[in-house]
Design an enzyme around this catalytic site. Structure first.
Site, short mmCIF file in Angstrom:
data_model
loop_
_atom_site.label_atom_id
_atom_site.label_comp_id
_atom_site.label_asym_id
_atom_site.label_seq_id
_atom_site.Cartn_x
_atom_site.Cartn_y
_atom_site.Cartn_z
N ASP A 44 1.85 1.15 -0.88
CA ASP A 44 2.35 1.53 0.19
C ASP A 44 3.46 1.16 0.63
OD1 ASP A 44 1.24 -1.16 0.18
OD2 ASP A 44 0.71 -1.09 2.38
N GLU A 100 -1.66 -2.79 1.18
CA GLU A 100 -1.42 -3.83 1.26
C GLU A 100 -0.57 -4.63 2.49
OE1 GLU A 100 0.56 -7.84 0.82
OE2 GLU A 100 1.84 -5.83 0.60
N GLU A 101 0.29 -3.71 2.89
CA GLU A 101 1.06 -4.14 4.17
C GLU A 101 0.21 -4.63 5.36
OE1 GLU A 101 3.95 -5.14 3.98
OE2 GLU A 101 4.78 -4.48 2.09
#
Length: 417
Positions: free
Chosen positions: A98, A156-157
């Site tokens: 991402d 993930e962010e």
């Protein structure tokens, strides 16, 4: 299976693994030349967390060229590819894909074509490197035995991707890994790989605090209850926790990322909101600190006469990334052999990751390392090099190939014959 049991399968000599890996070509027309093209496409077409539809499709298209079992749509846009090659242990390598809500200023010819969205954290390098590793594992089956799993993780962010895949039945799709690997690019000399045993990335949480007040005209503050004042006192007292309650030998960060109260200059607001970001290398320190944070919040509210209860909500948890010492000792010689003087000890990084949720779910040891991607001339300059999340973060040419080599060093070192 204990960590020592699960890290024992490494058979191949580090020198033999290094010879294979260092023979891999990365230039145009080579077997891995396409990975740079994929990286540039991915960098130019970033997608935000939970919106990575086109990126996931492009990854799946590349995986279709290999002899592996591919499952898509796990926990949103998550993808896994299983490479089976006879008897032996199972190793998983993860990459995230991402992007961030950052407006790019690199000036690269393949800069983001999406306004306000950018691969500012190197996830495009991670993904392209893992695809390159898939090509290596597929083409060199004579060099390893067992099962290799490539896991491509979205979101993930926002620290949701790993848990989304787990909750969506990841364990029913892949065999249980004996070990898990992950890597992350960072500002550092191009081509340098950093590894260490023990804690390497901090645990983190977001804490959202809502303080109830009583609205009134700003000319008559005595008729209201000012939550802005309460919030300000809490901010001051929070830093006293780190300065006076945490052992100086331990690490703790309490940062107030947001303080919101009111919308006009002549009104006492009805509530104030604080959003905290907290990081630690020790979960016991974390738990004690959170007890202190809640005590300070409730104490300041009580001292100021707040009649309602403050709300304290935890979110965006990132667990401690704590490398298994035995697995580190097993794999580090392969990094040393492949990268020679550019294989170095890593220092703890205060950033956080959700990678460790995956091996924690399976109860297996893991190793997470970092790769320097700053162009040499830029790193040697007097000004600091742009780091992760900066609008001008631009990994050097060849960073994808370094990522492939590092990933191959770990996986072939562990599964090699």
């Amino acid at each position: 299976m204990s960590a020592s049991d699960s890290t024992s399968p490494a058979q191949a000599a580090p020198e033999a693994v290094a010879e294979l890996i260092n023979s891999l070509g990365s230039g145009p027309g080579s077997d891995l030349g396409w990975t740079q093209e994929f990286y540039e496409w991915m960098h130019a077409h970033p997608e935000l967390s939970l919106q990575e539809e086109h990126t996931a499709h492009a990854i799946a298209e590349k995986l279709a060229h290999f002899d592996c079992e591919v499952t898509t749509g796990i926990g949103g846009h998550g993808i896994v590819a299983i490479f089976r090659n006879g008897e032996g242990p199972t190793a998983l390598m993860r990459a995230d894909f991402d992007a961030l809500p950052v407006r790019e200023t690199t000036g690269l010819p393949y800069a983001s074509t999406v306004d306000g969205v950018m691969h500012a954290c190197g996830h495009d390098v991670h993904t392209s490197s893992l695809l390159g590793l898939c090509a290596v594992m597929d083409a060199h089956r004579e060099a390893w035995s067992g099962t290799f799993i490539a896991l491509f993780q979205p979101a993930e962010e926002v620290t949701q991707g790993a848990n989304n895949m787990i909750k969506d039945g990841l364990a029913e799709v892949i065999p249980r890994p004996d070990v898990c690997f992950g890597q992350h690019v960072v500002a550092g000399p191009q081509g340098t790989v950093y590894t260490a045993a023990g804690p390497v990335l901090a645990a983190c949480d977001t804490i959202t605090v809502t303080i109830p007040g009583l609205s009134a005209h700003a000319s008559s503050p005595h008729l209201g209850l000012d939550p802005s004042y309460v919030a300000a006192m809490i901010v001051v007292r929070l830093q006293g926790i780190v300065g006076r309650e945490v052992d100086p030998n331990d690490f703790a960060v309490i940062s107030v990322g947001s303080l919101i109260a009111g919308h006009t200059n002549n009104t006492i607001p009805s509530e104030a909101k604080l959003v905290l970001n907290c990081r630690f290398y020790n979960t016991e320190v974390r738990d004690r600190t959170y007890e202190a944070i809640e005590r300070v919040i409730r104490g300041e509210c009580l001292a100021s006469g707040v009649t309602g209860e403050p709300t304290i909500e935890y979110s965006a948890r990132g667990e401690l990334t704590d490398n298994d010492p035995e697995l580190f000792r097993t794999v580090r010689p392969y990094f040393d052999a492949v990268f020679d003087g550019q294989s170095q000890d890593s220092e703890r990084w205060t950033a956080s990751e959700d990678f460790s949720e995956i091996p924690r779910h399976f109860g297996c040891p893991y190793l997470f390392w970092t790769v320097g991607v700053t162009p040499t001339e830029q790193w040697d300059a007097a000004t600091p090099a742009p780091g992760n999340h900066a609008s001008d973060f631009a990994p050097a040419k060849g960073s994808v190939h370094t990522g492939i080599k590092a990933a191959a060093a770990a996986v072939l070192g562990y599964l090699g014959v």
